[in-house]
Write an enzyme that holds these catalytic residues in place. Structure first.
Site, PDB file in Angstrom:
ATOM      1  N   ASP A  95      22.123  86.371  57.571  1.00 28.60           N
ATOM      2  CA  ASP A  95      22.999  87.440  57.086  1.00 28.60           C
ATOM      3  C   ASP A  95      22.201  88.262  56.080  1.00 28.60           C
ATOM      4  OD1 ASP A  95      22.862  86.022  54.781  1.00 28.60           O
ATOM      5  OD2 ASP A  95      24.997  85.608  54.636  1.00 28.60           O
ATOM      6  N   ASP A 175      25.619  95.336  53.481  1.00 25.56           N
ATOM      7  CA  ASP A 175      26.886  96.060  53.384  1.00 25.56           C
ATOM      8  C   ASP A 175      27.528  95.839  52.029  1.00 25.56           C
ATOM      9  OD1 ASP A 175      27.187  93.350  53.966  1.00 25.56           O
ATOM     10  OD2 ASP A 175      29.075  93.620  55.001  1.00 25.56           O
ATOM     11  N   GLN A 227      32.804  97.401  58.412  1.00 27.48           N
ATOM     12  CA  GLN A 227      33.744  97.070  57.331  1.00 27.48           C
ATOM     13  C   GLN A 227      35.023  97.898  57.498  1.00 27.48           C
ATOM     14  OE1 GLN A 227      33.786  94.660  55.327  1.00 27.48           O
ATOM     15  NE2 GLN A 227      31.673  93.891  55.180  1.00 27.48           N
ATOM     16  N   ASP A 308      30.337  82.511  63.120  1.00 26.58           N
ATOM     17  CA  ASP A 308      29.785  81.470  62.260  1.00 26.58           C
ATOM     18  C   ASP A 308      30.803  81.107  61.217  1.00 26.58           C
ATOM     19  OD1 ASP A 308      28.852  82.445  59.320  1.00 26.58           O
ATOM     20  OD2 ASP A 308      28.829  84.116  60.725  1.00 26.58           O
ATOM     21  N   CYS A 346      36.838  62.840  72.006  1.00 27.07           N
ATOM     22  CA  CYS A 346      35.635  63.524  71.511  1.00 27.07           C
ATOM     23  C   CYS A 346      34.398  62.823  72.051  1.00 27.07           C
ATOM     24  CB  CYS A 346      35.615  63.544  69.990  1.00 27.07           C
ATOM     25  SG  CYS A 346      34.155  64.372  69.321  1.00 27.07           S
ATOM     26  N   CYS A 348      31.309  63.170  70.745  1.00 30.78           N
ATOM     27  CA  CYS A 348      30.210  63.220  69.771  1.00 30.78           C
ATOM     28  C   CYS A 348      29.641  61.823  69.504  1.00 30.78           C
ATOM     29  CB  CYS A 348      30.663  63.873  68.466  1.00 30.78           C
ATOM     30  SG  CYS A 348      31.469  62.746  67.303  1.00 30.78           S
ATOM     31  N   CYS A 351      32.039  59.559  67.371  1.00 34.40           N
ATOM     32  CA  CYS A 351      33.193  58.993  68.087  1.00 34.40           C
ATOM     33  C   CYS A 351      32.768  57.989  69.157  1.00 34.40           C
ATOM     34  CB  CYS A 351      34.034  60.114  68.695  1.00 34.40           C
ATOM     35  SG  CYS A 351      34.872  61.089  67.425  1.00 34.40           S
ATOM     36  N   HIS A 377      30.691  65.038  63.781  1.00 36.69           N
ATOM     37  CA  HIS A 377      31.948  65.132  64.517  1.00 36.69           C
ATOM     38  C   HIS A 377      32.557  66.541  64.428  1.00 36.69           C
ATOM     39  CE1 HIS A 377      35.942  64.442  66.056  1.00 36.69           C
ATOM     40  NE2 HIS A 377      36.381  65.057  64.975  1.00 36.69           N
TER      41      HIS A 377
END
Ligand SMILES: [Zn+2]
Length: 429
Positions: A95, A175, A227, A308, A346, A348, A351, A377
């Protein structure tokens, strides 16, 4: 590749802004829609690159503000750029630093809202009162480092120079944010400043890319940041201006970021204004979205290609874990002897290998492994949800609407889910 970025649309849902596609960068391809993991300080907090890869993240986003303060853009450049420094070789975003300059530097909580912005001719005259952490001028903004109080100047050109040194694949233009307390006049002023800064940033970006060409290095891509807060006319104006902005050299933005903070209910309107106006053939990134799975569905439905968010790892470190039946707090006593995984459905690592009781124990004992397992997770849950959204859009509109209804109803309950299903076709509400 001889371009900074390539974007191809694969499938769309007719009558909506939803689409799937691919973003190609010099460090590989992102299948969209995609969730971009937050790697604020050049790490996805608590996770190794191997863990990031295993949970299916296609790309991560780092923060220019944090990296410029520590370890510094020059050090990252000396390491050969952020991919080399992190030894992470997939597509990477940064960013612009704008959000942190304004949110950490401005310190709204200290009673300093956007009315405190002053415009003075020369940066040498900049005087900051003791409680004022940032100060906007025509050329850029003065702010104080949250680390040591150093007074630092940031401008669109400086942001581009820092981002090019850091060397991610996709940059954001610098910005000016507004406070949630800002009125229309202040929002308009900040938007006009954002547009002037966007053009200056694009000019500097082009110069820096010419240097990369001369040095035989990869080109880097730049997204303009829209914006305009919650104001329809400003959002339309901002998306129109940035979407059409073309330098005399023919240079344009490679894609667009959408700035601002929203409740999920606000996304359909704002994204319709913005994404309905931006050029269709360029990718759109929803910057720093909220912590709600509803944001993922509404973001994709209303034409965002990437998102994100710091929430999945931040909440994980607090013990707040996503499940398909809603969010749970693993520290709760009721999980003390619960020998099921966090979520049965799940896939992952956590899990597949550990129980809620074990996770709770790690949190209660302040063991750092608990933070790692919880972060794996939550990140996987979000990455996989967006993977499913992408697959469903590719499979056809009915698949997407059905998945949206089932997921959100299970997660939020029927009453709350109805708020997010209002934009679905009638038979799928
Ligand atoms: Zn899991």
């Amino acid at each position: 590749m001889d371009k900074a970025l390539d974007f191809t649309i694969k499938n769309k849902i007719p009558g909506t802004l939803a689409r799937t596609g691919t973003i190609t960068t010099p460090h590989g391809v992102i299948q969209t829609p995609a969730y971009i993991g937050a790697a604020t300080a050049a790490t996805m907090k608590t996770l190794t690159n191997a863990e990031i890869d295993e949970l299916g993240a296609q790309s991560i986003l780092s923060n220019t503000y944090h990296l410029m303060l520590r370890p510094g853009a020059n050090l990252i450049a000396a390491a050969g750029g952020i991919h080399q420094f992190m030894n992470y070789h997939k597509p990477l975003y940064t960013d612009s630093g704008g959000f942190q300059v304004f949110s950490l530097g401005m310190a709204y909580k200290k009673g300093l809202d956007a009315t405190s912005h002053t415009t003075k001719g020369s940066s040498e005259n900049a005087v900051m009162s003791p409680d004022q952490l940032s100060k906007v001028e025509k050329d850029g903004v003065w702010f104080k480092s949250h680390l040591n109080g150093d007074r630092i100047f940031m401008s669109p050109e400086i942001s581009m120079e820092l981002q090019h040194k850091i060397g991610a694949d996709i940059h954001m233009s610098f910005d000016q944010l507004t406070s949630p307390l800002s009125g229309r006049e202040q929002i308009k002023e900040a938007m006009d400043t954002t547009h002037a800064w966007a053009k200056r940033g694009l000019i500097r970006h082009e110069e820096l890319n010419q240097q990369h060409v001369a040095a035989g290095e990869n080109l880097q891509a730049l997204f303009g940041v829209v914006q305009g807060a919650r104001e329809e006319d400003f959002r339309l104006e901002s998306a129109g201006f940035l979407g059409e902005l073309t330098l005399e050299t023919g240079a344009q933005f490679d894609g667009f970021g959408i700035g601002g903070t929203f409740q999920p209910e606000e996304l359909p309107d704002v994204l319709t204004w913005v994404n309905g106006t931006l050029p269709e053939n360029k990718p759109r990134h929803l910057l720093g979205m909220g912590a709600q799975p509803a944001d993922l569905f509404l973001g994709a439905e209303f034409g965002c290609d990437t998102f994100d968010c710091v929430a999945p790892t931040r909440q994980a470190r607090n013990g707040a874990l996503y499940t398909y039946g809603g969010r749970i707090n693993i520290k709760n006593l009721k999980f003390a002897e619960d020998f099921q995984p966090i979520d049965q459905n799940c896939d992952c690592y956590t899990c597949q290998h550990h129980t809620r009781a074990y996770l709770r124990h790690l949190f209660k004992a302040n063991e750092t492994t608990g933070l790692v397992l919880a972060s794996i997770h939550n990140e996987r849950f979000v990455v996989r949800t967006v993977e499913e959204i992408r697959q469903k859009i590719n499979a056809g509109p009915e698949q997407f609407w059905q998945y949206k209804k089932e997921f959100l109803t299970d997660y939020y309950g029927a009453e709350r889910a109805a708020d997010f299903l209002a934009t679905s076709p009638e038979e799928w509400r």
